[in-house]
Design a protein around this motif. Structure first.
Motif, PDB file in Angstrom:
ATOM      1  N   THR A 150      -3.124  10.579   8.422  1.00  0.00           N
ATOM      2  CA  THR A 150      -3.700  11.147   7.196  1.00  0.00           C
ATOM      3  C   THR A 150      -2.799  10.803   6.016  1.00  0.00           C
ATOM      4  O   THR A 150      -1.659  10.393   6.204  1.00  0.00           O
ATOM      5  N   ASN A 151      -3.308  11.023   4.817  1.00  0.00           N
ATOM      6  CA  ASN A 151      -2.515  10.690   3.623  1.00  0.00           C
ATOM      7  C   ASN A 151      -1.610  11.840   3.200  1.00  0.00           C
ATOM      8  O   ASN A 151      -1.651  12.322   2.067  1.00  0.00           O
ATOM      9  N   THR A 152      -0.785  12.269   4.148  1.00  0.00           N
ATOM     10  CA  THR A 152       0.203  13.327   3.884  1.00  0.00           C
ATOM     11  C   THR A 152       1.544  12.834   4.440  1.00  0.00           C
ATOM     12  O   THR A 152       1.569  11.894   5.248  1.00  0.00           O
ATOM     13  N   PRO A 153       2.647  13.440   4.033  1.00  0.00           N
ATOM     14  CA  PRO A 153       3.947  12.956   4.499  1.00  0.00           C
ATOM     15  C   PRO A 153       4.040  12.947   6.032  1.00  0.00           C
ATOM     16  O   PRO A 153       3.468  13.809   6.701  1.00  0.00           O
TER      17      PRO A 153
ATOM     18  N   VAL B 199     -11.883   5.044   5.539  1.00  0.00           N
ATOM     19  CA  VAL B 199     -11.106   3.797   5.466  1.00  0.00           C
ATOM     20  C   VAL B 199      -9.867   3.954   6.344  1.00  0.00           C
ATOM     21  O   VAL B 199      -9.261   5.025   6.377  1.00  0.00           O
ATOM     22  N   ASP B 200      -9.474   2.889   7.039  1.00  0.00           N
ATOM     23  CA  ASP B 200      -8.274   2.981   7.882  1.00  0.00           C
ATOM     24  C   ASP B 200      -6.999   2.935   7.040  1.00  0.00           C
ATOM     25  O   ASP B 200      -6.862   2.102   6.150  1.00  0.00           O
ATOM     26  N   LEU B 201      -6.062   3.804   7.352  1.00  0.00           N
ATOM     27  CA  LEU B 201      -4.771   3.782   6.645  1.00  0.00           C
ATOM     28  C   LEU B 201      -3.948   2.564   7.047  1.00  0.00           C
ATOM     29  O   LEU B 201      -3.276   1.957   6.237  1.00  0.00           O
ATOM     30  N   HIS B 202      -4.015   2.260   8.349  1.00  0.00           N
ATOM     31  CA  HIS B 202      -3.251   1.120   8.877  1.00  0.00           C
ATOM     32  C   HIS B 202      -4.221   0.178   9.567  1.00  0.00           C
ATOM     33  O   HIS B 202      -5.148   0.613  10.246  1.00  0.00           O
TER      34      HIS B 202
ATOM     35  N   GLY C  35     -10.017   3.796  13.088  1.00  0.00           N
ATOM     36  CA  GLY C  35     -10.526   5.166  13.000  1.00  0.00           C
ATOM     37  C   GLY C  35      -9.438   6.174  12.689  1.00  0.00           C
ATOM     38  O   GLY C  35      -9.617   7.370  12.875  1.00  0.00           O
ATOM     39  N   ASN C  36      -8.284   5.670  12.253  1.00  0.00           N
ATOM     40  CA  ASN C  36      -7.150   6.531  11.896  1.00  0.00           C
ATOM     41  C   ASN C  36      -6.608   7.333  13.076  1.00  0.00           C
ATOM     42  O   ASN C  36      -6.033   8.405  12.900  1.00  0.00           O
ATOM     43  N   ILE C  37      -6.839   6.809  14.271  1.00  0.00           N
ATOM     44  CA  ILE C  37      -6.254   7.471  15.445  1.00  0.00           C
ATOM     45  C   ILE C  37      -4.962   6.753  15.830  1.00  0.00           C
ATOM     46  O   ILE C  37      -4.978   5.581  16.207  1.00  0.00           O
ATOM     47  N   GLU C  38      -3.885   7.465  15.707  1.00  0.00           N
ATOM     48  CA  GLU C  38      -2.583   6.901  16.083  1.00  0.00           C
ATOM     49  C   GLU C  38      -2.512   6.776  17.604  1.00  0.00           C
ATOM     50  O   GLU C  38      -2.063   5.783  18.144  1.00  0.00           O
TER      51      GLU C  38
ATOM     52  N   LYS D 274       0.835  -1.188   0.000  1.00  0.00           N
ATOM     53  CA  LYS D 274       0.000   0.000   0.000  1.00  0.00           C
ATOM     54  C   LYS D 274       0.873   1.243   0.000  1.00  0.00           C
ATOM     55  O   LYS D 274       1.912   1.260   0.670  1.00  0.00           O
ATOM     56  N   VAL D 275       0.449   2.274  -0.716  1.00  0.00           N
ATOM     57  CA  VAL D 275       1.088   3.581  -0.515  1.00  0.00           C
ATOM     58  C   VAL D 275       0.120   4.440   0.265  1.00  0.00           C
ATOM     59  O   VAL D 275      -1.104   4.310   0.124  1.00  0.00           O
ATOM     60  N   ARG D 276       0.665   5.339   1.083  1.00  0.00           N
ATOM     61  CA  ARG D 276      -0.196   6.122   1.973  1.00  0.00           C
ATOM     62  C   ARG D 276      -0.013   7.625   1.833  1.00  0.00           C
ATOM     63  O   ARG D 276      -0.664   8.395   2.499  1.00  0.00           O
ATOM     64  N   TYR D 277       0.914   8.063   1.031  1.00  0.00           N
ATOM     65  CA  TYR D 277       1.011   9.510   0.744  1.00  0.00           C
ATOM     66  C   TYR D 277       1.702   9.726  -0.587  1.00  0.00           C
ATOM     67  O   TYR D 277       2.460   8.859  -1.050  1.00  0.00           O
ATOM     68  N   LYS D 278       1.394  10.845  -1.221  1.00  0.00           N
ATOM     69  CA  LYS D 278       2.039  11.180  -2.482  1.00  0.00           C
ATOM     70  C   LYS D 278       3.495  11.486  -2.206  1.00  0.00           C
ATOM     71  O   LYS D 278       3.805  12.399  -1.438  1.00  0.00           O
TER      72      LYS D 278
END
Ligand SMILES: Cc1cc2nc3c(=O)[nH]c(=O)nc-3n(C[C@H](O)[C@H](O)[C@H](O)COP(=O)(O)OP(=O)(O)OC[C@H]3O[C@@H](n4cnc5c(N)ncnc54)[C@H](O)[C@@H]3O)c2cc1C
Ligand code: SF4
Lengths: 324, 775
Positions: free
Chosen positions: B352-355, B148-151, B156-159, B100-104
């Motif tokens: 989030t999907n940012t660096p 959608v969850d990144l990981h 809920g995308n809460i680290e 999976k990629v998660r950020y540009k």
């Protein structure tokens, strides 16, 4: 990254030879100080196989007075324009504009020719190859949409050279040399309102020199740009004003703008102010007029409405300052 | 007696403005940074980056790239299945994205080739097929119910969600005369250190060994992560840190640049040199996160804070990095600056999907401090109190433990306040400045190293070895990472001071895993405090050996030897022995001498009894700073000029006033960047400002005069009383600036940075309101 794409570099020592070399390869580009061109080459915006380095052409580098005014060679460095005594005395806006370009190292390399022929700029265009690819490119280069005005077919990339407006308020003319001979045109006619194709230069035409007519008696001028930092930044909006007063009344007023349109632009309608006193009403009206004619788009990280506001404020401020 | 009849005396190094010991090499251009390592046979490394923000990688076709002449290695995410990361509990980031990629901009492949141009061409030939997923560029979007969850492991995308309440917050609000709520938003910022990321890795195929040079603040962490992702024993890896052109926290963890270069070198069975672009450096990121802070504060009418409720959300980016630490700091560092008893904290770190963000100078504290100090300023206005008076009634009355169990042993904030109040002429000038000019105050603090190490191994926090041989040179062997902050200079001064010798006798060999003792690295302002203390212990041990040797030669007992640095003697009439003679005496029978010193934190400083998160924020010593900022605002363009900054920093003891002043000015200046001009901006997750034109670090021209004052509170445990000097002065600038603008123009900007367009908007809104009120 230390990437430098390969190209063949020619270093002619006459203008005629430069034009000849240029026309022998359709991908070729002129290279003066390179402060803009090399950035674009590294980003894959320009992909020349041949570059014609202009820095060895001695006779396009001089700044000299002749009977009609001042002749500035296209190869003259911005740093030299900024400290030239004649320019500071007779055409202060030009010296101020030259001094405001980029940072000291850029001005030591950057030429006036390169500054006047500068490509237009946009957030979605002045980016790396990978960046533009990730964003599906854009109308100006390789793509088929504009990210600034997605519906349209026009490009609004802003002309962002500082010196052009300062020269335009003096009705500067330029000498061009091309494969079909030479010609002299008003500097204002070098530009058109099209971010994709803003220069009216003919194929392979070389800018040789700029002529500033003798400044009229009593005329004073100034240039100022808006930017976030005090150095390095391109103008968010730039404004040159030339004013002649007669007994507290406006005898002549010229204003030119940069960075708020795809071309540097003379403000129209200023003739109406001739003969009027420079009071608050007139100054406010001048500001309004300037604001109306500036059409910045979302081509920088700073919002367009601010750039429009500020260009009006600059015009007003400079006029007040010149009226002393 | 010397020629002037003066008795010899130990040479003083501490407190002297010694120029940096590595200055001459840097000035002359002789210092070798990672990218200066170059061998004609070295291959060029290049990284191919994702063009999409969130996607499943369906396939990566490298065949055309591999077929390109001049290409020696092509690697993809399948090169390693081992994740990396600072915290053992969140090592989910892969050097090259796999499924999976998660950020540009996330690496998807890499190439080693004969030249950088070929390597880039090969990257272009790699075809990646993506199956795109919904992408979230704001914390709000990532937190949405149906996101959608990144990981997989972060629902809920809460680290990390941190909650605590200390004391009785509702009771505190009930006791308040004024309860005020305010919200601040801070843009994401980057460090923009001078040197872009680089790695130079030599693979020895005969022995299956690696030598790694990298632009890092943490060679030890790089070592650990390389061993993990390469599945190579640590003993087969050697990590050397060359000169480093700044870090400010963006190199406080192993970065994909060095890991990818190492994988390429092993695959190509040779040497690979990767020097990434400025844009790549921006994308590798690890800067300070975008953050929203909501603060509710209760005050009595004399300005005493009765309760604080702080809710904050951080946009952390696509991977954890230091994220969990950051969100914990943001809570625990509410304490230890003022006398607070009732505090509630709710902090969310969001993926989030940012660096990925990281540990930027002033880690975790800056944005929250900005909101907190602004809240104090807003309330002082409402209560008709002077901002200095409000700070003073909230000062910590006595040293000891805070309500959160953080340990305070020295506290120079009161003096800092007095100094900047006087220096800026505050009393005479506030409220009397002409229109468009204003003054603002901000206070801040920071830790001197985290008392609990991130990775608990049972080792001391710091170890220094000293080597002394026949030539009489004292060599400091240290793993501490000199990254421009001056750690080598400070260690020289500490050792020279203890021995009383000329500092030019002391040399440093640093950060080479094969030679120097392990060190955790340069972060959280730990080096001067911890490694400095270890150096002092080592020097004392060495001094003991020298005194004993001198005693043997002088035929007296060690207690009777007087150590005068360059001379050791037994009585005032005795001519004594020179340092060289003592060294030769000490070498008799033993040969080369090594002396060792360690440092460990005291358990009292570990924090964490009142709530678990307090361990992050536990330190041996807090530093303090106060600053006053003066501005002029142009009413037509809203351009802000910072006219002057007066800052006072309590660093315990200025071991080197020259470098301390430099650090204070640098901190203020960096705070100014965040406050006024710097912010990353994205277009659909694509970093627009990945260059130094659109990401606006202030220039020389924008730098105001910064009047730096040093306050010395002499920390009881610090090396010669010293504590942190390089971070605390950053955070105070931000609220001082917004308060100064508010003082000048009557509007307070709640969004950073305070760019002219943001300010002009507020000024126009205000004017419109006044006009409509008048009508
Ligand atoms: C960080 C940075 C900041 C900058 N900030 C500013 C700024 O604030 N204001 C500003 O105005 N500019 C700015 N620039 C752009 C640039 O530095 C200047 O405009 C400079 O004057 C360009 O001159 P040059 O000689 O380097 O042009 P080059 O880069 O050599 O050429 C620019 C263009 O002009 C063409 N050209 C050059 N000479 C001729 C000629 N004689 N005839 C025909 N075509 C020619 C080239 O083919 C090319 O297309 C900045 C650049 C950088 C990198
Ligand atoms: S204005 Fe539109 S077409 Fe022109 S450069 Fe910008 S995005 Fe491209």
């Amino acid at each position: 990254m230390e990437n430098m794409p390969e190209f063949t570099l020619h270093r002619p020592d006459t203008a005629a030879e430069a034009v000849k070399l240029k026309s022998s390869d359709s991908t070729s580009r002129y290279l003066a100080g390179g402060t803009d061109m090399i950035v674009n080459v590294r980003r894959g915006i320009e992909t020349p196989e041949t570059m014609i380095d202009l820095t060895a052409i001695a006779d396009i580098a001089a700044i000299a007075t002749d009977g009609d005014g001042l002749r500035i060679g296209a190869g003259a460095k911005l740093a030299d324009l900024a400290v030239d005594e004649t320019i500071i005395r007779e055409y202060p806006a030009v010296a101020q504009a030259a001094a405001s370009v980029a940072g000291p190292t850029h001005r030591a390399y950057g030429t006036i020719g390169g500054n006047l022929c500068l490509d237009t700029r946009c957030l979605f265009y002045n980016q790396s190859q990978w960046w533009r690819e990730s964003n599906n490119f854009c109308l100006k280069h390789k793509g088929d949409v504009c990210h600034v005005a997605p519906g349209g077919k026009r490009c609004f990339a802003a002309f962002s050279g500082d010196v052009a407006p300062a020269m335009m308020v003096y009705e500067a003319k330029i000498d061009l040399e091309g494969p079909n001979g030479s010609r002299t045109i008003p500097l204002a006619d070098l530009y058109r309102n099209d971010g994709m194709d803003h220069l009216t230069l003919e194929q392979d035409e070389l800018l040789v020199s700029i002529r500033l007519p003798k400044a009229g008696p009593g005329a004073v001028s100034a240039y100022e740009k808006s930017r976030v930092r005090g150095s390095i930044d391109f103008p968010l909006a730039g404004c040159a004003v030339r004013l002649t007063e007669d007994d507290g009344k406006i005898a002549d007023l010229r204003i030119a703008l940069t960075a708020v349109n795809p071309y540097p632009q003379m403000v129209n309608g200023l003739a109406d102010f001739i003969g009027k006193a420079l009071d608050d009403d007139a100054l406010d009206a001048i500001r309004e007029l300037v604001q109306k004619q500036a059409k910045p788009m979302r081509t920088t990280t700073v919002r367009p409405w601010y750039r429009r506001r500020v260009v009006g404020a600059l015009a007003r401020k400079l006029t007040v300052r010149l009226a002393g | 007696m010397d020629g002037n009849g003066m008795p010899p005396a130990p040479i003083t190094s501490i407190g002297e403005p010694l120029p940096m010991v590595d200055g001459p090499e840097k000035i002359a251009g002789k210092a070798l940074y990672t990218s200066d390592f170059y061998d004609p046979s070295a291959l060029a490394g290049a990284i191919k980056r994702s063009t999409v923000a969130h996607a499943r990688i369906v396939s990566v076709d490298t065949s055309a790239a591999e077929a390109l002449p001049g290409v020696h290695a092509v690697i993809t995410g399948s090169e390693t299945d081992e994740g990396h990361g600072v915290l053992p509990i969140s090592r989910t980031e892969l050097p090259i994205a796999h499924d999976k990629v998660r950020y540009k901009g996330e690496p998807v492949a890499a190439v080693a080739a004969d030249s950088i141009e070929i390597a880039i061409k090969a990257c272009d030939l790699i075809v990646v097929e993506y199956e795109e997923l919904p992408a979230y560029y704001t914390a709000e979007d990532a937190l949405a119910k149906d996101a959608v969850d990144l990981h997989d492991h972060r629902e809920g995308n809460i680290e990390r969600h941190v909650e605590f309440e200390i004391g009785d917050v509702d009771g505190g609000f009930a006791d308040a005369d004024l309860v005020h709520e305010t919200e601040y938003h801070c843009a994401e910022v980057c460090q923009v250190q001078t040197e872009p990321h680089a790695a130079y890795v030599e693979y020895d195929g005969e022995r299956d060994e690696l030598t790694v040079r990298a632009s890092t603040q943490v060679p030890y962490y790089v070592h650990l992560m390389l061993s993990k992702i390469l599945k190579m024993p640590k003993s087969k890896i050697r990590v050397i840190k060359p000169y480093v052109g700044g870090g400010f926290g963006c190199r406080t963890e192993a970065l994909n640049v060095e890991m990818i270069t190492a994988m390429l070198a092993r695959r190509a069975k040779g040497t690979v040199r990767t020097v990434v672009s400025r844009e790549d450096t921006f994308i590798t990121h690890r800067g300070r996160q975008e953050q929203t802070i909501k603060i509710q504060m209760g005050m009595t009418k004399d300005g005493r804070i009765t309760a604080v409720d702080c809710k904050t959300i951080q946009r952390g980016g696509a991977h954890s990095g230091y994220g969990i630490v950051t969100i914990l700091y943001a809570g625990s560092m509410l304490f230890a600056i003022y006398d607070l008893h009732n505090v509630r904290y709710d902090g969310k770190r969001v993926l989030t999907n940012t660096p990925p963000c990281g540990a930027f100078r002033g880690h975790g504290t800056v944005n929250t401090r900005h909101a907190f100090e602004n809240a104090m300023d807003e309330m002082s206005k409402k209560l008709g109190l002077d901002p200095f008076a409000v700070r003073r009634v909230n000062l910590i009355p006595e040293l000891g433990f805070t309500a959160s169990d953080q340990w305070i042993n020295s506290y120079g904030l009161p003096e800092c306040l007095d100094i900047v109040e006087k220096a800026s002429g505050w009393k005479e000038r506030i409220g009397k400045l002409p229109p468009g000019r204003g003054l603002g105050l901000g206070c801040s603090h920071y830790i001197s190293g985290a008392s609990k190490p991130v990775n608990w191994t049972g080792e001391p926090h710091a170890t220094v070895n000293l080597k002394l041989d026949f030539d009489g040179t004292v060599v400091i062997l240290t793993g501490a990472s000199e990254i421009g902050q001056g750690s080598n200079t400070i260690l020289v001064q500490c050792v020279a001071e203890v021995l009383g010798i000329d500092p030019s006798r002391v040399k440093v060999v640093d950060a080479d895993s094969r030679v120097t003792p392990k060190d955790n690295g340069s972060y959280s302002s730990r080096v001067t405090y911890m490694v400095g203390n270890a150096a002092i212990e080592a020097a004392n041990n060495l001094k003991g050996m020298l005194v004993e040797a001198a005693a043997r030669k002088l035929e007296v007992s060690p207690e009777d030897v007087e150590c005068l640095g360059e001379v050791y003697r037994a009585g005032t009439q005795d001519e004594g022995m020179t340092f060289e003679e003592v060294v030769m005496a000490a070498l008799e029978g033993t040969g080369t001498i090594t002396a060792k010193g360690n440092f460990d934190t005291l358990p009292e400083s570990w924090g964490g009894k009142k709530y678990r998160g307090a361990a992050i924020g536990g330190t041996m010593a807090f530093s303090y700073a106060a600053q006053v900022v003066e501005v002029t605002v142009d009413p037509d363009t809203a351009d802000i000029t910072v006219d002057k900054v007066w800052v006072a920093h309590d660093c315990g003891k200025a071991l080197n006033p020259l470098t301390v002043e430099g650090q204070i000015q640098g901190s203020v200046w960096m705070g100014m960047g965040q406050a006024l001009t710097e912010e990353t901006s994205y277009h659909d997750g694509l970093l627009i400002s990945g260059n130094m034109l659109d990401y606006r670090v202030p220039t020389f021209v924008d730098s105001p005069p910064i009047e730096a004052h040093i306050v010395e509170s002499n920390d009881p445990h610090g090396p010669f009383g010293a504590k942190e000097a390089g971070e605390a002065s950053l955070a105070g600038f931000l609220p001082a600036l917004t308060s100064a603008v508010a003082n000048a123009m009557g509007v307070r900007v709640h969004e950073l940075p305070v760019t002219p367009d943001r300010l002009l908007q507020l000024l126009e809104d205000k004017e419109r309101k006044m006009r409509s009120a008048a009508e």
